[in-house]
Design a protein around this motif. Structure first.
Motif, mmCIF file in Angstrom:
data_model
loop_
_atom_site.group_PDB
_atom_site.id
_atom_site.type_symbol
_atom_site.label_atom_id
_atom_site.label_comp_id
_atom_site.label_asym_id
_atom_site.label_seq_id
_atom_site.Cartn_x
_atom_site.Cartn_y
_atom_site.Cartn_z
ATOM 1 N N ARG A 61 97.187 58.043 74.798
ATOM 2 C CA ARG A 61 96.904 58.629 76.122
ATOM 3 C C ARG A 61 98.177 59.194 76.746
ATOM 4 N N ARG A 62 99.278 58.437 76.629
ATOM 5 C CA ARG A 62 100.538 58.915 77.191
ATOM 6 C C ARG A 62 101.048 60.150 76.456
ATOM 7 N N LEU A 63 100.854 60.181 75.134
ATOM 8 C CA LEU A 63 101.302 61.328 74.340
ATOM 9 C C LEU A 63 100.544 62.590 74.722
ATOM 10 N N VAL A 64 99.233 62.480 74.899
ATOM 11 C CA VAL A 64 98.429 63.629 75.327
ATOM 12 C C VAL A 64 98.882 64.103 76.699
ATOM 13 N N GLY A 65 99.130 63.159 77.613
ATOM 14 C CA GLY A 65 99.568 63.519 78.949
ATOM 15 C C GLY A 65 100.919 64.205 78.967
ATOM 16 N N ALA A 66 101.818 63.760 78.092
ATOM 17 C CA ALA A 66 103.179 64.313 78.075
ATOM 18 C C ALA A 66 103.249 65.671 77.393
ATOM 19 N N ASP A 82 109.660 64.620 67.204
ATOM 20 C CA ASP A 82 110.447 63.532 67.789
ATOM 21 C C ASP A 82 109.581 62.668 68.702
ATOM 22 N N VAL A 83 108.767 63.321 69.535
ATOM 23 C CA VAL A 83 107.884 62.592 70.458
ATOM 24 C C VAL A 83 106.830 61.819 69.670
ATOM 25 N N ALA A 84 106.284 62.461 68.635
ATOM 26 C CA ALA A 84 105.263 61.803 67.812
ATOM 27 C C ALA A 84 105.840 60.582 67.105
ATOM 28 N N GLN A 85 107.060 60.674 66.620
ATOM 29 C CA GLN A 85 107.676 59.542 65.928
ATOM 30 C C GLN A 85 107.902 58.367 66.873
ATOM 31 N N ARG A 86 108.295 58.661 68.111
ATOM 32 C CA ARG A 86 108.466 57.561 69.082
ATOM 33 C C ARG A 86 107.128 56.881 69.347
ATOM 34 N N GLY A 116 104.585 56.848 67.283
ATOM 35 C CA GLY A 116 104.231 56.146 66.052
ATOM 36 C C GLY A 116 104.923 54.806 65.935
ATOM 37 N N ARG A 117 106.205 54.759 66.327
ATOM 38 C CA ARG A 117 106.935 53.485 66.273
ATOM 39 C C ARG A 117 106.340 52.475 67.249
ATOM 40 N N ALA A 118 105.925 52.941 68.418
ATOM 41 C CA ALA A 118 105.324 52.040 69.408
ATOM 42 C C ALA A 118 104.003 51.466 68.890
ATOM 43 N N ILE A 119 103.185 52.327 68.278
ATOM 44 C CA ILE A 119 101.910 51.854 67.735
ATOM 45 C C ILE A 119 102.143 50.895 66.577
ATOM 46 N N SER A 120 103.094 51.227 65.694
ATOM 47 C CA SER A 120 103.388 50.364 64.546
ATOM 48 C C SER A 120 103.865 48.990 65.006
ATOM 49 N N ALA A 121 104.708 48.957 66.048
ATOM 50 C CA ALA A 121 105.174 47.675 66.585
ATOM 51 C C ALA A 121 104.001 46.872 67.131
ATOM 52 N N GLY A 122 103.067 47.564 67.787
ATOM 53 C CA GLY A 122 101.877 46.886 68.298
ATOM 54 C C GLY A 122 101.004 46.347 67.189
ATOM 55 N N LEU A 123 100.878 47.105 66.088
ATOM 56 C CA LEU A 123 100.072 46.647 64.952
ATOM 57 C C LEU A 123 100.670 45.399 64.323
ATOM 58 N N ARG A 124 101.973 45.379 64.174
ATOM 59 C CA ARG A 124 102.616 44.195 63.601
ATOM 60 C C ARG A 124 102.438 42.984 64.509
ATOM 61 N N GLY A 125 102.525 43.208 65.806
ATOM 62 C CA GLY A 125 102.316 42.117 66.757
ATOM 63 C C GLY A 125 100.902 41.609 66.742
ATOM 64 N N THR A 126 99.937 42.525 66.622
ATOM 65 C CA THR A 126 98.529 42.130 66.565
ATOM 66 C C THR A 126 98.247 41.321 65.314
ATOM 67 N N ALA A 127 98.809 41.767 64.179
ATOM 68 C CA ALA A 127 98.571 41.043 62.925
ATOM 69 C C ALA A 127 99.155 39.640 62.992
ATOM 70 N N ARG A 128 100.348 39.493 63.588
ATOM 71 C CA ARG A 128 100.947 38.158 63.714
ATOM 72 C C ARG A 128 100.098 37.275 64.618
ATOM 73 N N ALA A 129 99.567 37.880 65.692
ATOM 74 C CA ALA A 129 98.731 37.096 66.608
ATOM 75 C C ALA A 129 97.473 36.616 65.913
ATOM 76 N N VAL A 130 96.971 37.409 64.962
ATOM 77 C CA VAL A 130 95.774 37.022 64.222
ATOM 78 C C VAL A 130 96.079 35.897 63.244
ATOM 79 N N ILE A 131 97.218 36.009 62.542
ATOM 80 C CA ILE A 131 97.498 35.104 61.430
ATOM 81 C C ILE A 131 98.183 33.815 61.869
ATOM 82 N N GLU A 132 99.223 33.903 62.704
ATOM 83 C CA GLU A 132 100.067 32.747 62.975
ATOM 84 C C GLU A 132 99.346 31.578 63.651
ATOM 85 N N PRO A 133 98.485 31.804 64.657
ATOM 86 C CA PRO A 133 97.832 30.650 65.297
ATOM 87 C C PRO A 133 96.889 29.891 64.383
#
Length: 288
Positions: free
Chosen positions: A119-124, A245-249, A251-268
């Protein structure tokens, strides 16, 4: 890009897909034969309805190579399940298929994690943004967020499949295993894919649709391999390198969120090497 596809419009892309389907090389129904399962017959009918949108019993039975009595029995069972519905004298996909399709994602939490960054990328940028995966050798669009590019492309729908050689597909194919069944590759692909991996971006400069350019970046899960791609569609007047450059930033934010989501699923679910109550694949799926 170095390799030209020779496809210059949406209609040409769809024409190619239709010819592939008719020749049996696409995603058409497999002919019904001895030993085929009931499940294969049902999915064959669903795929035929997906392409036709609405169709009668005779045409569906003929396309899938089914006896009319068998096709009728399967369709009526699918109607009872809400996967197919009757319309006039024919059939079309039912609401349950829509609900099931909307629930599918290739990685836990992808839709929810990507929603706000997109949403932020489309807006920007004012550009049209899509999340994509590879499916049966094609680029399958999971979600569109509309911007300026949809004036050229027309109405955009989730679930649309494009050729693999879109920017969104190239970024994933470049990182895929060599055995990916895409058929003969362009002679320049070895060099091009190496460049894509090195810079982490794939470009499409009006190679698929005239008047539309695209930048695509990978989205990574915990394994370190791309699980999807983020593509940004715009017109040829934009600076694609700056957009990358904007797309890569993003992408990195989404990838960080995916890794966090996967850890939240597995670790508990793990306590001293023992699965906690309610853990396991089914629980992980519910949390994802």
């Amino acid at each position: 890009m170095a390799a030209k596809t020779g496809v210059s419009s949406v209609s040409q892309v769809r024409e190619q897909e239709n010819r592939a389907s008719e020749s049996g090389s696409g995603t058409g129904c497999p002919p019904w034969a001895g030993g085929r399962s009931v499940l294969e017959g049902a999915f064959g009918l669903l795929r035929a309805l997906e392409r036709a949108e609405e169709a009668g019993l005779s045409s569906l039975a003929s396309e899938c190579g089914l006896p009319k009595t068998t096709a009728h029995r399967l369709l009526e069972q699918l109607v009872g399940l809400g996967a197919v519905e009757r319309c006039g004298g024919g059939y079309r996909l039912g609401p349950r298929m829509f609900r099931l399709g909307q629930g599918w994602q290739p990685y836990p939490g992808l839709r929810s994690v990507a929603r706000e960054p997109v949403r932020r990328l489309v807006g920007a940028t004012g550009a049209t943004v899509g999340i994509n995966v590879l499916w049966e050798g094609q680029t399958l669009v999971l979600n569109w967020a509309s911007g300026e590019a949809n004036e050229v492309l027309g109405p955009l729908q989730n679930g649309v499949a494009w050729p693999w050689f879109t920017a969104a597909g190239k970024i994933l194919v470049a990182a895929a295993r060599p055995a990916l069944p895409l058929g003969p590759m362009p002679g320049s692909w070895l060099r091009e894919s190496a460049e894509i991996r090195e810079r982490g971006v794939a470009y499409d400069r009006e190679e698929v649709v005239t008047g539309v350019c695209c930048v695509a970046v990978p989205l990574y899960g915990t394994s370190g391999a791309p699980v999807a791609s983020l593509c940004v569609l715009t017109d040829p007047s934009h600076n694609l390198e700056r957009l990358a450059d904007v797309a890569q930033r993003t992408g990195r934010a989404i990838s960080a969120g995916l890794r966090g989501t996967a850890r939240a699923v597995i670790e508990p679910t793990v306590r001293h090497g023992v699965l906690a109550p309610g853990a396991g694949p089914a629980a992980e799926h519910r949390r994802g």
